[in-house]
Design a protein around this motif. Sequence first.
Motif, mmCIF file in Angstrom:
data_model
loop_
_atom_site.group_PDB
_atom_site.id
_atom_site.type_symbol
_atom_site.label_atom_id
_atom_site.label_comp_id
_atom_site.label_asym_id
_atom_site.label_seq_id
_atom_site.Cartn_x
_atom_site.Cartn_y
_atom_site.Cartn_z
ATOM 1 N N ILE A 1 15.181 -4.531 22.913
ATOM 2 C CA ILE A 1 15.113 -3.392 22.002
ATOM 3 C C ILE A 1 14.238 -3.769 20.814
ATOM 4 C CG2 ILE A 1 16.419 -1.844 20.489
ATOM 5 C CD1 ILE A 1 18.861 -2.332 22.269
ATOM 6 N N PRO B 1 21.630 -0.096 13.222
ATOM 7 C CA PRO B 1 21.595 -1.534 12.986
ATOM 8 C C PRO B 1 21.086 -1.863 11.592
ATOM 9 C CG PRO B 1 20.743 -1.037 15.166
ATOM 10 C CD PRO B 1 20.921 0.283 14.477
ATOM 11 N N VAL C 1 24.682 -5.020 14.640
ATOM 12 C CA VAL C 1 24.493 -3.916 15.574
ATOM 13 C C VAL C 1 25.839 -3.216 15.718
ATOM 14 C CG1 VAL C 1 23.725 -3.228 17.871
ATOM 15 C CG2 VAL C 1 22.705 -5.242 16.760
ATOM 16 N N TRP D 1 18.687 -6.409 21.149
ATOM 17 C CA TRP D 1 17.973 -6.697 19.897
ATOM 18 C C TRP D 1 17.583 -8.172 19.816
ATOM 19 C CZ3 TRP D 1 15.947 -3.621 16.225
ATOM 20 C CH2 TRP D 1 16.317 -2.272 16.228
ATOM 21 N N ASP E 1 15.449 3.459 13.417
ATOM 22 C CA ASP E 1 16.078 2.545 14.358
ATOM 23 C C ASP E 1 16.769 1.375 13.676
ATOM 24 O OD1 ASP E 1 14.875 3.917 16.668
ATOM 25 O OD2 ASP E 1 13.002 3.066 15.908
ATOM 26 N N LEU E 2 16.402 1.131 12.411
ATOM 27 C CA LEU E 2 16.854 -0.078 11.742
ATOM 28 C C LEU E 2 16.806 0.127 10.231
ATOM 29 C CD1 LEU E 2 17.509 -3.209 12.051
ATOM 30 C CD2 LEU E 2 15.035 -3.574 11.848
ATOM 31 N N VAL F 1 22.507 -12.520 14.939
ATOM 32 C CA VAL F 1 22.721 -11.154 15.433
ATOM 33 C C VAL F 1 24.200 -11.016 15.762
ATOM 34 C CG1 VAL F 1 22.112 -9.433 17.157
ATOM 35 C CG2 VAL F 1 20.374 -11.045 16.338
#
Length: 314
Positions: A35, A152, A308, A187, A118-119, A280
């Motif tokens: 991703i 995220p 996430v 991710w 997306d982030l 992560v």
Amino acid sequence: MNNESESHDLDREVDASMRMFERSKVGHAAAITPIVPARVLWVLDGSPQDETGLTSALDLRDRFNIETLVLDARDSVSGDSELAASMCKKISGARPVSSAEGEAYEKILASLDRHDVDLVIIPCPFGRSFEHVGTDSAGTVIDVLLSRCPKPILVIRRDDQPLGECCHTVSMIVGSECDMEQRAAGWVFGLANEKATVTLNLVIEKEHFENIRSILEAIDPEKPFEPEQFSDALTKTHQTIHAAMAKTATQRNLSYRLSPQAGEIAPPNPLSDKHKMLLVMPLEADDRFGQGFVQDRIRRSPHPVLIVPGHTSG
């Protein structure tokens, strides 16, 4: 005698399961789809950490050609911001977004309602210097986002931990079974640099481990429960994600290792750590224990942390 026989049977079952797992860890596991972000919201707080955030936003722009939206979330700012406009000039194609009324976390959440990203890139501690605050540095903004942010979150920490260099070593930290593990692993492989080292770190924190060990030793005082046994159990319960990550790493020519840790000092490393690493962490939004686990890792980490969350759609 019966307890001893049952104990040997259990040991044999665990050994057999682990041998079977080792043979299958790459085998038929489905590879993980990486991703990468297409559009990000970069949040400013007016502190020196904005420059560190800029480094991260530039790295993502260079690697993935992202679109960057820039939000000035300081409490005293309403509407358009000269700071956001000036920062946009430093990133090709970036544009500022208007700030809503309210606290910093309200401004961030309102922007996420208006803009599809997306982030989220956010400094931590928000509005304060990491060096001056130290281990008490998560703050209210991060606390609220951990429970309410639908996207995220890339939490930026020290200025000597630039994202581009940290992506050579990427560690996914799992504190308990979580539905977001697969997406978090996506991710991991999306952000990992070429020839990076990827780690799946399975963690049972010391207090939890000691509680379980006390119960098991009370049941069978003649057989102390060792950390290695717990580590084997951790591996067994996470064999699907382990197998998928191992296979994906092989396909992408990345180094991969599994690190189950029970009752030990677990990542993140001490705040004095100079190694560059991206952490992560998957998070189910309604899991209060999980929120505390993630928050503690953020507070203790000198490294950037990507969370996430479980309310991510799609």
